[in-house]
Design an enzyme around this catalytic site. Structure first.
Site, mmCIF file in Angstrom:
data_model
loop_
_atom_site.group_PDB
_atom_site.id
_atom_site.type_symbol
_atom_site.label_atom_id
_atom_site.label_comp_id
_atom_site.label_asym_id
_atom_site.label_seq_id
_atom_site.Cartn_x
_atom_site.Cartn_y
_atom_site.Cartn_z
ATOM 1 N N ASP A 49 -46.330 17.036 -72.901
ATOM 2 C CA ASP A 49 -45.563 15.861 -72.522
ATOM 3 C C ASP A 49 -44.248 16.352 -71.916
ATOM 4 O O ASP A 49 -43.420 16.937 -72.611
ATOM 5 C CB ASP A 49 -45.305 14.984 -73.749
ATOM 6 C CG ASP A 49 -44.577 13.686 -73.410
ATOM 7 O OD1 ASP A 49 -44.077 13.549 -72.275
ATOM 8 O OD2 ASP A 49 -44.488 12.814 -74.293
ATOM 9 N N VAL A 50 -44.058 16.120 -70.614
ATOM 10 C CA VAL A 50 -42.873 16.664 -69.944
ATOM 11 C C VAL A 50 -41.579 16.093 -70.503
ATOM 12 O O VAL A 50 -40.496 16.661 -70.278
ATOM 13 C CB VAL A 50 -42.928 16.426 -68.419
ATOM 14 C CG1 VAL A 50 -44.119 17.136 -67.796
ATOM 15 C CG2 VAL A 50 -42.938 14.931 -68.076
ATOM 16 N N TYR B 157 -37.754 2.024 -62.175
ATOM 17 C CA TYR B 157 -38.437 3.016 -61.347
ATOM 18 C C TYR B 157 -37.542 3.462 -60.190
ATOM 19 O O TYR B 157 -37.421 4.663 -59.900
ATOM 20 C CB TYR B 157 -39.735 2.423 -60.817
ATOM 21 C CG TYR B 157 -40.615 3.413 -60.088
ATOM 22 C CD1 TYR B 157 -41.385 4.336 -60.794
ATOM 23 C CD2 TYR B 157 -40.677 3.431 -58.700
ATOM 24 C CE1 TYR B 157 -42.196 5.245 -60.129
ATOM 25 C CE2 TYR B 157 -41.489 4.329 -58.030
ATOM 26 C CZ TYR B 157 -42.247 5.238 -58.744
ATOM 27 O OH TYR B 157 -43.048 6.140 -58.089
ATOM 28 N N LYS C 2 -36.070 7.276 -59.366
ATOM 29 C CA LYS C 2 -36.382 8.019 -58.152
ATOM 30 C C LYS C 2 -35.127 8.379 -57.359
ATOM 31 O O LYS C 2 -35.082 9.411 -56.678
ATOM 32 C CB LYS C 2 -37.376 7.244 -57.295
ATOM 33 C CG LYS C 2 -38.763 7.161 -57.947
ATOM 34 C CD LYS C 2 -39.315 8.544 -58.276
ATOM 35 C CE LYS C 2 -40.708 8.514 -58.852
ATOM 36 N NZ LYS C 2 -41.241 9.862 -59.131
ATOM 37 N N ALA D 57 -50.039 5.846 -51.131
ATOM 38 C CA ALA D 57 -51.229 6.684 -51.264
ATOM 39 C C ALA D 57 -52.184 5.983 -52.220
ATOM 40 O O ALA D 57 -51.766 5.475 -53.268
ATOM 41 C CB ALA D 57 -50.861 8.064 -51.788
ATOM 42 N N THR E 226 -54.097 5.615 -55.022
ATOM 43 C CA THR E 226 -54.392 6.102 -56.364
ATOM 44 C C THR E 226 -54.446 4.885 -57.280
ATOM 45 O O THR E 226 -54.247 3.744 -56.830
ATOM 46 C CB THR E 226 -53.293 7.063 -56.848
ATOM 47 O OG1 THR E 226 -52.055 6.329 -56.973
ATOM 48 C CG2 THR E 226 -53.085 8.223 -55.868
#
Length: 244
Positions: A54-55, A149, A153, A182, A184
């Site tokens: 887990d980063v 979010y 970023k 993209a 995903t």
């Protein structure tokens, strides 16, 4: 000598597509993500270094990079990719715990992983390497209801700029890729219609995630005296220019 890359968030989406691109080209790839089974799915039949982690947890990052240092002789690239999002909502409807969870992954996790890779690159022989941070179109302009979010970023951009400056003394290049639409799991709603700045719901174009992986592969393959500080790749007709 075989080149080596660490990829975070490698169990799905952009991380998985990118990992598979590097594996297909013969790189030594270390896969970081929370779920070991998904990392193994990413690796498939390839020989990859699986590092469940887990980063957002400093002790887990330290342990993962200790294993990495014992397994490889040189770290060439980090693709600092792991991140999460939240459902769109006005800021006063966003639970503080959700903000803390997102920021722990998207900001603290980016910092911790970059810190570990930077230290390894600085101390290895030959010195140097490349860090590629996953920003987003949201590192430039927001979507409606995206305060957590978008804040995270924008923080990634600050990290990229600072590492790009501090890395010069150690032959470490730092770049950021800002990705728009993209296809995903995270972007699955775009072809069905998503909220716009004017309140309308509109279908947005998407692009094959393979184009993102190819761009990251190009960035990673450059010599260290060349850098692409900020690269934007997006579905051509998505509402980016003029958003807001």
């Amino acid at each position: 000598m075989t080149r080596t890359i660490v990829i975070t968030g490698a169990g799905s989406g952009i991380g998985r597509a990118t990992a598979q691109k590097f594996l297909e080209h013969g790189w030594q790839v270390a896969l970081i993500g929370r779920r070991e089974a998904q990392l193994r799915e990413t690796a498939g039949s390839h020989d990859a270094l699986i590092l469940p982690c887990d980063v957002a947890d400093p002790s887990q990052i330290d342990a993962a990079f200790a294993v990495l240092a014992a397994k490889i002789t040189h770290l060439d690239v980090l693709f600092n990719n792991a991140g999460i999002s939240l459902p769109a909502a006005p800021i006063d409807e966003i639970a503080v715990d959700d903000w803390l969870r997102l920021s722990q992954t998207n900001i603290t996790g980016m910092f911790l992983t970059a810190r570990a890779a930077f230290g390894m690159m600085r101390r290895q022989t030959p010195q140097g390497g490349r860090i590629i941070n996953n920003g987003s179109i949201s590192a430039h302009v927001p979507r409606p209801g995206s305060a957590p979010y978008t804040m995270s970023k924008h923080a990634v951009t600050g990290l990229t700029r600072t590492l790009g400056l501090d890395g010069r003394a150690f032959d470490i290049a730092c770049a950021q890729i800002d990705i728009g639409n993209a296809l995903t799991a995270m972007a699955a709603a775009f072809p069905k219609g998503v909220p716009q700045a004017d309140g309308a719901i509109r279908v947005e174009p998407v692009m094959d995630v393979a184009h993102v992986a190819s761009t990251i592969f190009h960035m990673a393959s450059l010599p260290l005296d060349v850098n692409t500080p900020f690269v934007t790749i997006m579905a051509r007709d998505m509402p980016y220019i003029g958003r807001g």
